[in-house]
Design an enzyme around this catalytic site. Structure first.
Site, short mmCIF file in Angstrom:
data_model
loop_
_atom_site.label_atom_id
_atom_site.label_comp_id
_atom_site.label_asym_id
_atom_site.label_seq_id
_atom_site.Cartn_x
_atom_site.Cartn_y
_atom_site.Cartn_z
N HIS A 1 0.76 5.14 1.15
CA HIS A 1 0.05 6.12 1.99
C HIS A 1 0.07 7.48 1.30
O HIS A 1 1.14 7.94 0.88
CB HIS A 1 0.77 6.32 3.34
N HIS B 1 0.82 -1.20 0.00
CA HIS B 1 0.00 0.00 0.00
C HIS B 1 0.86 1.25 0.00
O HIS B 1 1.94 1.27 0.57
CB HIS B 1 -0.98 0.01 1.19
#
Ligand SMILES: [Zn+2]
Length: 135
Positions: free
Chosen positions: A100, A98
């Site tokens: 951010h 992921h």
């Protein structure tokens, strides 16, 4: 395999989704550093970007400006920072790749190591606003 992000992708777990396409989903971080903190993830489960095809890594990062622009527009943030952690020692908590996107605000002295817990309703409203701001 137990993965919170895969559960969000499959609909087993609720996520405040702000963007999705065939290969990616973006949603609000449940424990934001600041308002509008979002994650961009590939639909395919990989733990680290080094486990991914380099083209897929590029596709994921190429989405970031579009989503960040929407977040800034919806939240009124002044700037944003990116974070992308690979491995436990790097403080990667969920083992699914992921990125951010963390909005930054001139008037707030946000402490980066602190995470807040937002109300679900607030996140729902914010997700909707950002979703409508991504063009
Ligand atoms: Zn996963």
């Amino acid at each position: 395999m137990e993965c919170i992000f895969c559960d969000i992708l499959s609909g087993k777990r609720e996520g405040h989704i702000i963007y999705e396409d065939d290969l990616h989903v973006s949603f609000l971080d449940k424990y934001p550093i600041d308002t509008g903190h979002s994650l961009v993830i590939p639909r395919e489960h990989h733990e680290k970007i080094t486990d991914m095809d380099s083209i897929a890594v590029g596709q994921m990062f190429s989405l970031v400006p579009k989503i960040a622009t929407g977040i800034l527009s919806a939240t009124g943030a002044d700037a944003f920072s990116l974070g992308q952690n690979n491995g436990r020692a790097a403080k990667q908590i969920i083992p699914h790749v992921h990125v951010h996107i963390i909005p930054r605000y001139n008037h707030k002295g946000t402490i980066w190591t602190k995470r807040s817990i937002e109300k679900d309703d607030d996140l729902l409203r914010l997700a909707e606003k950002i979703k409508n701001s991504i063009t």
